[in-house]
Write a protein that holds these residues in place. Structure first.
Motif, PDB file in Angstrom:
ATOM      1  N   LYS A   1       0.822  -1.222   0.000  1.00 34.61           N
ATOM      2  CA  LYS A   1       0.000   0.000   0.000  1.00 34.61           C
ATOM      3  C   LYS A   1       0.853   1.268   0.000  1.00 34.61           C
ATOM      4  O   LYS A   1       0.423   2.313   0.468  1.00 34.61           O
ATOM      5  CB  LYS A   1      -0.972   0.029   1.190  1.00 34.61           C
ATOM      6  CG  LYS A   1      -1.916  -1.139   1.250  1.00 34.61           C
ATOM      7  CD  LYS A   1      -2.948  -1.056   0.173  1.00 34.61           C
ATOM      8  CE  LYS A   1      -3.963  -2.174   0.319  1.00 34.61           C
ATOM      9  NZ  LYS A   1      -4.828  -2.270  -0.821  1.00 34.61           N
TER      10      LYS A   1
ATOM     11  N   ARG B   1       2.906  -1.085  -7.841  1.00 35.24           N
ATOM     12  CA  ARG B   1       2.556  -0.314  -9.039  1.00 35.24           C
ATOM     13  C   ARG B   1       3.820   0.123  -9.778  1.00 35.24           C
ATOM     14  O   ARG B   1       3.922   0.004 -10.991  1.00 35.24           O
ATOM     15  CB  ARG B   1       1.726   0.900  -8.618  1.00 35.24           C
ATOM     16  CG  ARG B   1       1.372   1.872  -9.718  1.00 35.24           C
ATOM     17  CD  ARG B   1       0.535   3.023  -9.176  1.00 35.24           C
ATOM     18  NE  ARG B   1      -0.666   2.561  -8.510  1.00 35.24           N
ATOM     19  CZ  ARG B   1      -1.784   2.194  -9.133  1.00 35.24           C
ATOM     20  NH1 ARG B   1      -1.846   2.246 -10.446  1.00 35.24           N
ATOM     21  NH2 ARG B   1      -2.835   1.775  -8.457  1.00 35.24           N
TER      22      ARG B   1
ATOM     23  N   ASN C   1      -7.164 -13.432  -4.758  1.00 31.46           N
ATOM     24  CA  ASN C   1      -6.188 -12.402  -4.383  1.00 31.46           C
ATOM     25  C   ASN C   1      -6.731 -11.037  -4.829  1.00 31.46           C
ATOM     26  O   ASN C   1      -6.305 -10.470  -5.838  1.00 31.46           O
ATOM     27  CB  ASN C   1      -4.825 -12.695  -5.010  1.00 31.46           C
ATOM     28  CG  ASN C   1      -3.734 -11.786  -4.474  1.00 31.46           C
ATOM     29  OD1 ASN C   1      -4.003 -10.735  -3.894  1.00 31.46           O
ATOM     30  ND2 ASN C   1      -2.493 -12.180  -4.677  1.00 31.46           N
ATOM     31  N   ILE C   2      -7.660 -10.531  -4.070  1.00 28.83           N
ATOM     32  CA  ILE C   2      -8.359  -9.286  -4.411  1.00 28.83           C
ATOM     33  C   ILE C   2      -7.399  -8.096  -4.510  1.00 28.83           C
ATOM     34  O   ILE C   2      -7.507  -7.307  -5.455  1.00 28.83           O
ATOM     35  CB  ILE C   2      -9.501  -9.002  -3.399  1.00 28.83           C
ATOM     36  CG1 ILE C   2     -10.473 -10.189  -3.334  1.00 28.83           C
ATOM     37  CG2 ILE C   2     -10.219  -7.698  -3.725  1.00 28.83           C
ATOM     38  CD1 ILE C   2     -11.064 -10.623  -4.650  1.00 28.83           C
ATOM     39  N   PRO C   3      -6.435  -7.921  -3.581  1.00 28.14           N
ATOM     40  CA  PRO C   3      -5.515  -6.787  -3.720  1.00 28.14           C
ATOM     41  C   PRO C   3      -4.722  -6.813  -5.037  1.00 28.14           C
ATOM     42  O   PRO C   3      -4.573  -5.786  -5.686  1.00 28.14           O
ATOM     43  CB  PRO C   3      -4.587  -6.909  -2.510  1.00 28.14           C
ATOM     44  CG  PRO C   3      -5.377  -7.675  -1.499  1.00 28.14           C
ATOM     45  CD  PRO C   3      -6.199  -8.637  -2.298  1.00 28.14           C
TER      46      PRO C   3
ATOM     47  N   LYS D   1      -5.567  -8.395  -7.921  1.00 25.06           N
ATOM     48  CA  LYS D   1      -6.489  -8.147  -9.035  1.00 25.06           C
ATOM     49  C   LYS D   1      -6.858  -6.672  -9.125  1.00 25.06           C
ATOM     50  O   LYS D   1      -6.935  -6.098 -10.208  1.00 25.06           O
ATOM     51  CB  LYS D   1      -7.735  -9.017  -8.892  1.00 25.06           C
ATOM     52  CG  LYS D   1      -7.458 -10.487  -9.179  1.00 25.06           C
ATOM     53  CD  LYS D   1      -8.591 -11.423  -8.821  1.00 25.06           C
ATOM     54  CE  LYS D   1      -9.940 -11.061  -9.303  1.00 25.06           C
ATOM     55  NZ  LYS D   1     -10.980 -12.063  -8.978  1.00 25.06           N
ATOM     56  N   SER D   2      -7.062  -6.054  -7.977  1.00 25.68           N
ATOM     57  CA  SER D   2      -7.400  -4.631  -7.948  1.00 25.68           C
ATOM     58  C   SER D   2      -6.247  -3.784  -8.494  1.00 25.68           C
ATOM     59  O   SER D   2      -6.461  -2.875  -9.300  1.00 25.68           O
ATOM     60  CB  SER D   2      -7.742  -4.219  -6.517  1.00 25.68           C
ATOM     61  OG  SER D   2      -7.974  -2.836  -6.447  1.00 25.68           O
ATOM     62  N   LEU D   3      -5.023  -4.090  -8.061  1.00 24.78           N
ATOM     63  CA  LEU D   3      -3.852  -3.373  -8.576  1.00 24.78           C
ATOM     64  C   LEU D   3      -3.771  -3.497 -10.086  1.00 24.78           C
ATOM     65  O   LEU D   3      -3.636  -2.496 -10.796  1.00 24.78           O
ATOM     66  CB  LEU D   3      -2.565  -3.910  -7.938  1.00 24.78           C
ATOM     67  CG  LEU D   3      -1.261  -3.426  -8.589  1.00 24.78           C
ATOM     68  CD1 LEU D   3      -1.070  -1.926  -8.390  1.00 24.78           C
ATOM     69  CD2 LEU D   3      -0.073  -4.213  -8.059  1.00 24.78           C
ATOM     70  N   TYR D   4      -3.858  -4.707 -10.596  1.00 24.73           N
ATOM     71  CA  TYR D   4      -3.723  -4.915 -12.037  1.00 24.73           C
ATOM     72  C   TYR D   4      -4.835  -4.201 -12.810  1.00 24.73           C
ATOM     73  O   TYR D   4      -4.585  -3.603 -13.853  1.00 24.73           O
ATOM     74  CB  TYR D   4      -3.690  -6.409 -12.363  1.00 24.73           C
ATOM     75  CG  TYR D   4      -2.480  -7.103 -11.780  1.00 24.73           C
ATOM     76  CD1 TYR D   4      -1.196  -6.583 -11.925  1.00 24.73           C
ATOM     77  CD2 TYR D   4      -2.614  -8.281 -11.058  1.00 24.73           C
ATOM     78  CE1 TYR D   4      -0.096  -7.209 -11.373  1.00 24.73           C
ATOM     79  CE2 TYR D   4      -1.516  -8.919 -10.507  1.00 24.73           C
ATOM     80  CZ  TYR D   4      -0.263  -8.384 -10.665  1.00 24.73           C
ATOM     81  OH  TYR D   4       0.828  -9.005 -10.133  1.00 24.73           O
ATOM     82  N   ARG D   5      -6.055  -4.241 -12.289  1.00 27.15           N
ATOM     83  CA  ARG D   5      -7.153  -3.543 -12.982  1.00 27.15           C
ATOM     84  C   ARG D   5      -6.888  -2.039 -13.054  1.00 27.15           C
ATOM     85  O   ARG D   5      -7.174  -1.411 -14.071  1.00 27.15           O
ATOM     86  CB  ARG D   5      -8.479  -3.827 -12.289  1.00 27.15           C
ATOM     87  CG  ARG D   5      -9.037  -5.179 -12.622  1.00 27.15           C
ATOM     88  CD  ARG D   5     -10.471  -5.327 -12.105  1.00 27.15           C
ATOM     89  NE  ARG D   5     -10.995  -6.617 -12.462  1.00 27.15           N
ATOM     90  CZ  ARG D   5     -11.300  -7.577 -11.575  1.00 27.15           C
ATOM     91  NH1 ARG D   5     -11.164  -7.356 -10.278  1.00 27.15           N
ATOM     92  NH2 ARG D   5     -11.770  -8.733 -11.976  1.00 27.15           N
ATOM     93  N   THR D   6      -6.354  -1.446 -11.983  1.00 25.72           N
ATOM     94  CA  THR D   6      -6.073  -0.007 -12.010  1.00 25.72           C
ATOM     95  C   THR D   6      -4.952   0.325 -12.990  1.00 25.72           C
ATOM     96  O   THR D   6      -4.817   1.472 -13.410  1.00 25.72           O
ATOM     97  CB  THR D   6      -5.708   0.556 -10.618  1.00 25.72           C
ATOM     98  OG1 THR D   6      -4.476  -0.024 -10.186  1.00 25.72           O
ATOM     99  CG2 THR D   6      -6.811   0.310  -9.610  1.00 25.72           C
TER     100      THR D   6
ATOM    101  N   LYS E   1      -6.781  -6.486 -18.162  1.00 21.87           N
ATOM    102  CA  LYS E   1      -8.155  -6.958 -18.258  1.00 21.87           C
ATOM    103  C   LYS E   1      -8.208  -8.470 -18.092  1.00 21.87           C
ATOM    104  O   LYS E   1      -7.262  -9.172 -18.424  1.00 21.87           O
ATOM    105  CB  LYS E   1      -8.812  -6.519 -19.556  1.00 21.87           C
ATOM    106  CG  LYS E   1      -8.086  -6.901 -20.822  1.00 21.87           C
ATOM    107  CD  LYS E   1      -8.813  -6.390 -22.043  1.00 21.87           C
ATOM    108  CE  LYS E   1      -8.057  -5.239 -22.656  1.00 21.87           C
ATOM    109  NZ  LYS E   1      -8.568  -4.741 -23.877  1.00 21.87           N
TER     110      LYS E   1
END
Length: 173
Positions: free
Chosen positions: A105, A110, A133-135, A137-142, A146
């Motif tokens: 974080k 990133r 692994n939600i964190p 997946k969230s990082l990659y989406r930002t 896709k």
């Protein structure tokens, strides 16, 4: 924090393995052997984040995805022929990203993702991460990755469930 390139020394591999083991609870020898093997692959690129005390706090690596590679074959066997052509024909495989738990974080992941893909001369990049692994997946989406396929079961129905994600690269050099 400073970013350095991987030097493929035994000392560097051991230091990375220690971090990887603390993040993923995997035997250090497994990651050392994996790094030794993968560092010989075409297009191999690795970068390391270090703190002011010269401790490794993060690393990322990947290589060109080529026919005959173990993971490439797993991906080919699960994707449609159209997806294989589009995503894998000129692809950089983003293999690992690990950040020390106390350093998360802070933008290190990133930064490592962006720097690893900088100057990569491929059309696309592909990765897999655990479906839960939600964190990650969230990082990659930002970062504009896709979802290509979810779920992905590389070890069959008894294995852990993953997601395959891809990114179109515009930095062809």
């Amino acid at each position: 924090m400073k970013i350095i390139n991987f030097d493929n020394s035994e000392k560097m591999r051991k230091r990375i393995a220690a971090l990887y083991s603390s993040v993923w609870n995997e035997d250090e020898n497994v990651i050392i052997n994996r790094l030794e093997k993968h560092s010989t692959y075409n297009g191999f690129k690795a970068i390391i984040a270090m703190n002011d005390e010269e401790q490794i706090i993060g690393f990322a690596y990947g290589y060109n995805s080529l026919k005959g590679q173990y993971y490439r074959e797993l991906l080919e066997n699960t994707l449609t022929s159209e997806q294989v052509t589009y995503w894998l024909e000129n692809c950089f495989e983003f293999v690992e990203l690990a950040i020390h738990p106390f350093q998360r974080k802070k933008g290190i992941g990133r930064r490592l993702v962006n720097l690893l893909l900088e100057d990569v001369a491929n059309k696309t990049a592909i990765l897999t991460t655990q479906q839960d692994n939600i964190p990650a997946k969230s990082l990659y989406r930002t970062l504009n990755w896709k979802v290509i396929k979810e779920p992905f079961l590389p070890n069959g129905a008894a294995g852990k469930s993953y997601v395959i994600m891809g990114m179109e690269l515009d930095n062809n050099i």
